[in-house]
Motif scaffolding. Structure first.
Motif, short mmCIF file in Angstrom:
data_model
loop_
_atom_site.label_atom_id
_atom_site.label_comp_id
_atom_site.label_asym_id
_atom_site.label_seq_id
_atom_site.Cartn_x
_atom_site.Cartn_y
_atom_site.Cartn_z
N GLU A 18 0.70 -1.23 0.02
CA GLU A 18 -0.03 -0.02 0.13
C GLU A 18 0.99 1.15 -0.13
N ALA A 19 1.87 1.17 0.97
CA ALA A 19 2.79 2.55 0.66
C ALA A 19 3.54 2.49 -0.57
N GLU A 20 3.89 1.63 -1.09
CA GLU A 20 4.49 1.79 -2.66
C GLU A 20 3.63 2.24 -3.68
N TRP A 21 2.45 1.82 -3.31
CA TRP A 21 1.27 2.41 -4.58
C TRP A 21 0.99 3.85 -4.20
N ARG A 22 0.90 4.16 -2.79
CA ARG A 22 0.39 5.50 -2.36
C ARG A 22 1.86 6.55 -2.80
N ALA A 23 2.93 6.13 -2.66
CA ALA A 23 4.19 6.89 -3.18
C ALA A 23 4.13 7.08 -4.79
#
Length: 139
Positions: A18-23
């Motif tokens: 999720e963090a990678e997608w948000r970034a």
């Protein structure tokens, strides 16, 4: 304004946290691609795009729709008669007390929009896509 629900997308070749997608995505693209949101009709600059080229997934860059399949549906969202073979998937969507067919990127599982049986020939289908889930690469 966005409508929709957050769902997990698994079993796709491209996986990110999720963090990678948000970034990697704008907040609007994240809401649509990862949380199954819907952008407001008429807000996408891709509605007016008329050049030859290919529409790609904004999440993973998979080519999804050839510009030759694009048509003006009058709905306020970029619409296509057919996708590039093998690059989109479909699933049943029963949200909002309706039965619809959801369209997602076959590579990353990102939510793109829905397909309806009211399009023009040659397919009779209308792939109604959220513009924020796509990016256009001209020829």
């Amino acid at each position: 304004m966005f409508f929709g629900k957050k769902t997990q997308t698994t079993d796709f070749p491209i996986q990110r946290s999720e963090a990678e997608w948000r970034a990697a995505l704008s907040p609007a693209a994240y809401k649509v691609l990862r949380e199954h949101g819907t952008e407001r009709a008429g807000t996408s600059p891709l509605n007016a795009e008329k050049r030859a080229g290919v529409y790609h997934c904004a999440g993973c860059d998979t080519p999804l729709f050839d510009a030759e399949a694009k048509f003006e549906s009058g709905t306020g969202w970029p619409s296509f008669t057919s996708p590039i073979a093998g690059n989109v998937g479909e699933s049943e969507d029963n949200s909002f007390f309706m039965r619809r067919t959801e369209v997602h990127c076959a590579a990353c599982g990102g939510h793109l929009g829905h397909v309806f049986p009211d399009g023009p020939e040659p397919t009779g289908l209308r792939y109604c896509m959220n513009g924020v889930s796509l990016h256009f690469k001209p020829e």
